[in-house]
Motif scaffolding. Structure first.
Motif, mmCIF file in Angstrom:
data_model
loop_
_atom_site.group_PDB
_atom_site.id
_atom_site.type_symbol
_atom_site.label_atom_id
_atom_site.label_comp_id
_atom_site.label_asym_id
_atom_site.label_seq_id
_atom_site.Cartn_x
_atom_site.Cartn_y
_atom_site.Cartn_z
ATOM 1 N N PHE A 12 0.804 -1.219 0.000
ATOM 2 C CA PHE A 12 0.000 0.000 0.000
ATOM 3 C C PHE A 12 0.841 1.276 0.000
ATOM 4 N N SER A 70 -11.255 4.248 3.269
ATOM 5 C CA SER A 70 -10.701 4.750 2.010
ATOM 6 C C SER A 70 -10.957 6.239 1.796
ATOM 7 N N GLY A 280 -2.674 -4.073 -2.366
ATOM 8 C CA GLY A 280 -3.184 -2.739 -2.652
ATOM 9 C C GLY A 280 -2.525 -2.140 -3.876
ATOM 10 N N ARG A 281 -2.510 -0.824 -3.899
ATOM 11 C CA ARG A 281 -1.902 -0.095 -5.017
ATOM 12 C C ARG A 281 -0.493 0.328 -4.599
ATOM 13 N N ARG A 373 2.076 -2.549 7.172
ATOM 14 C CA ARG A 373 1.652 -2.992 5.847
ATOM 15 C C ARG A 373 2.077 -4.423 5.549
ATOM 16 N N TYR A 402 -8.062 -5.177 6.395
ATOM 17 C CA TYR A 402 -8.179 -4.235 5.282
ATOM 18 C C TYR A 402 -9.080 -3.058 5.656
ATOM 19 N N SER A 490 -8.359 -7.286 0.295
ATOM 20 C CA SER A 490 -7.827 -6.681 -0.924
ATOM 21 C C SER A 490 -8.728 -5.546 -1.386
ATOM 22 N N ASP A 491 -8.214 -4.735 -2.306
ATOM 23 C CA ASP A 491 -8.981 -3.625 -2.870
ATOM 24 C C ASP A 491 -10.300 -4.098 -3.468
ATOM 25 N N SER A 501 -12.198 1.247 -3.249
ATOM 26 C CA SER A 501 -11.381 0.846 -2.100
ATOM 27 C C SER A 501 -9.922 1.071 -2.452
ATOM 28 N N THR A 503 -6.847 1.257 -0.140
ATOM 29 C CA THR A 503 -5.736 1.127 0.800
ATOM 30 C C THR A 503 -4.941 -0.148 0.522
ATOM 31 N N GLY A 504 -4.889 -1.074 1.463
ATOM 32 C CA GLY A 504 -4.121 -2.293 1.309
ATOM 33 C C GLY A 504 -4.188 -3.096 2.586
#
Length: 543
Positions: A12, A70, A280-281, A373, A402, A490-491, A501, A503-504
């Motif tokens: 994340f 989020s 996440g991203r 994380r 999450y 997960s997202d 969504s 985050t992570g």
């Protein structure tokens, strides 16, 4: 130059804003409802990054109690005008539905790892803003997307530019909508640059899911008109579903001292056939080049897994086991949720982390949860807890988390008669109701006194809990509960509609006291051990 594997900031770390000052590189990323706000990493070679600071760290700067999942801190923009560091960010109070209450602020500092100012409010007309310092005129411009609740079905109204006066700390002059993006739509996250007499506008489009993209436009005047890049999207994975790096978009540009150009961008690495991004991203980087005064991504527009950078990455640090003790306070890897009043939810004393039971796990106001994380697809985690609950409304333990809708939680709690027991709470895939899944995993009765070791293993999409009662003569960890589907943390399972969504996954410790008596749970340590496992083959190293 050495080849380095993406992402450069795993786990994340979305919405990267990159900056070079001299030989130092900085990346700021979004933190949403996690406190303190904004992560700033530092590097000297673009390959090896260290978490340097989280600048929004006191109540006068940020209080997110009540911010939904989020929401909170979105898309920071980090810049330097030759004198000071500047940070622009949004604190989102509502995001679902037609309305967005998205408040934009600016803070500044003489030193990036020093104390940052109290925030100056700018506006609430949109989100993901940036601050552009014009190198020729010396003026500063506030650039952000516009939100229009009347538009159907897309509520994104374009990119606006307005001058911002650093002396009065106010917007001045006319605001002008300068660019509406392409047919991919959802134009947001603007950044402005100046090069060879051109103003360049880099934006994100397509939402933050699998249609995400970086779109570039240019103009001879900051007020436009802007012409779109000949290829429209300089970076995207949307037409390449088998690429390792998916969801590529929301980028920012940096030039090295020797004139090379790089684009940092968010990305996701889906696992399983359901394409779930459990990490996440993340932040990745691409090498670029200029042709006819247009920027192109090398071997793009699809993002490359391997990139030539200035240095060679030390991979051993990525696989390093972390055993967090609390002799020297709380390690910087940890964050908590929403509140600046940390003394109400945890303290560190006598070499223990004491978590003070407050509201239920998943609360949007005062949840006592301290976590780090998840940065690997497979890992082990464990802790030792000392906790004496009196009934079922007091519980504390180890969680893979999450958001309020998706978590797994192994707790020490008690029956209504005071008998201590272990209970697994799971809220997987429960949106939009948010109930715990029933029937519960059967409880395990344990002695009323003594410490308990709690552990979990994640191997790709499989999660298993373990426990051991210390001092019992049988301290070999035992399995408790079934194998859970870890991919729901997960997202894609975060409890919101598509692109909702952000985050992570985290792993950490938490405590709740629904009696309102602030029962305390003491934790000796938290172990986070990355594991190289065949499950990691879900992410195809095919480049």
């Amino acid at each position: 130059m050495p080849l380095v594997k993406n992402p450069i900031l795993p786990g994340f770390n979305p919405d990267p804003s990159v900056l070079r000052v001299g030989q130092d590189y900085y990346i700021a990323t979004s933190t949403f409802e996690w406190y303190p706000g904004v992560q700033i990493h530092h590097s000297t070679d673009l390959a090896n990054w260290t978490l340097l600071t989280r600048p929004l760290n006191r109540k006068s700067q940020l209080d997110m109690r009540g911010d939904p999942d989020s929401c909170g801190v979105w898309a920071p923009c980090l810049s330097h005008d030759g004198d000071k560091f500047w940070l622009v960010y949004t604190d989102v109070k509502r995001k679902d539905g037609s309305f967005k209450d998205a408040h934009n602020y600016i803070v500044w500092a003489d030193k990036i790892d020093g104390e940052w100012s109290d925030p100056v409010y700018v506006n609430s007309s949109g989100f993901d803003p940036s601050l552009f310092h014009d190198p020729d005129s010396g003026k500063k411009y506030f650039v952000n997307m516009l939100w229009d609740h009347r538009r159907r079905p897309l509520l994104f109204a374009g990119i606006a530019v307005q001058e911002w006066d650093a002396k009065t700390k106010k917007l001045v002059g006319e605001r002008k909508n300068v660019y509406q993006g392409t047919e991919l739509a959802l134009a947001e996250a603007p950044h402005v640059y100046k090069r060879n007499g051109w103003y360049y506008l880099l934006i994100a489009e397509g939402g933050t899911g699998y249609e995400h993209a970086c779109t570039l436009a240019r103009s001879k005047n900051i007020w436009g008109p802007y012409e779109t890049h000949p290829e429209k999207h300089v970076l995207t994975s949307k037409d390449h579903p088998r690429a390792v790096l998916q969801r590529a978009g929301h980028g920012d540009i940096v030039e090295t001292e020797d004139g090379r150009t790089y684009l940092v961008h968010l990305t996701g690495r889906p696992t399983t056939q359901l394409r779930r991004c459990v990490l996440g991203r993340e932040t990745a980087i691409q090498e670029c080049y200029w042709k006819d005064d247009w920027l192109y991504v090398k071997n793009g527009p699809v993002p490359s897994l391997w990139v030539d950078l200035l240095g060679e990455r030390d991979e051993s640090k990525y696989w390093e086991e972390k055993r967090y003790t609390f002799k020297d306070g709380l390690h910087k890897d940890f964050q908590w949720l929403r509140t600046p009043e940390t003394e109400r939810i945890f303290n560190v004393k006598d070499d223990k982390l004491t978590v003070i039971g407050r509201e239920a796990i998943g609360s949007w106001f005062e949840q006592a949860l301290v976590a780090r994380r998840q940065e690997h697809f497979s890992y082990d985690a464990e802790t030792v807890i000392d906790f004496s609950p009196t009934d079922e409304r007091q519980f504390a333990g180890l969680t893979a988390y999450y958001c309020r809708y998706n978590f797994f939680y192994l707790t020490v709690t008690a029956h209504s008669d005071g008998q201590r027991e272990l209970l697994i709470m799971s809220s997987e895939a429960s949106w939009p109701i948010g109930n715990l899944n029933t029937p519960y995993v059967p409880y395990v009765q344990i002695p009323n006194e003594g410490k308990v070791k709690l552990a979990l293993t994640i191997r790709g999409n499989q999660l298993q809990f373990y426990y051991a009662v210390l001092g019992s003569g049988d301290e070999e960890p035992k399995k408790i509960g079934p194998v859970f589907d870890a991919s729901i943390v997960s997202d894609e399972c975060g409890g919101h509609q598509q692109h909702g969504s952000f985050t992570g996954a985290f792993v950490g410790v938490a405590a709740s006291d629904l009696n309102g008596l602030a029962a305390e749970a003491k934790f000796d340590y938290l172990l986070y051990k990355p594991v190289k496992n065949q499950q990691d083959a879900y992410v195809r190293d095919n480049e």
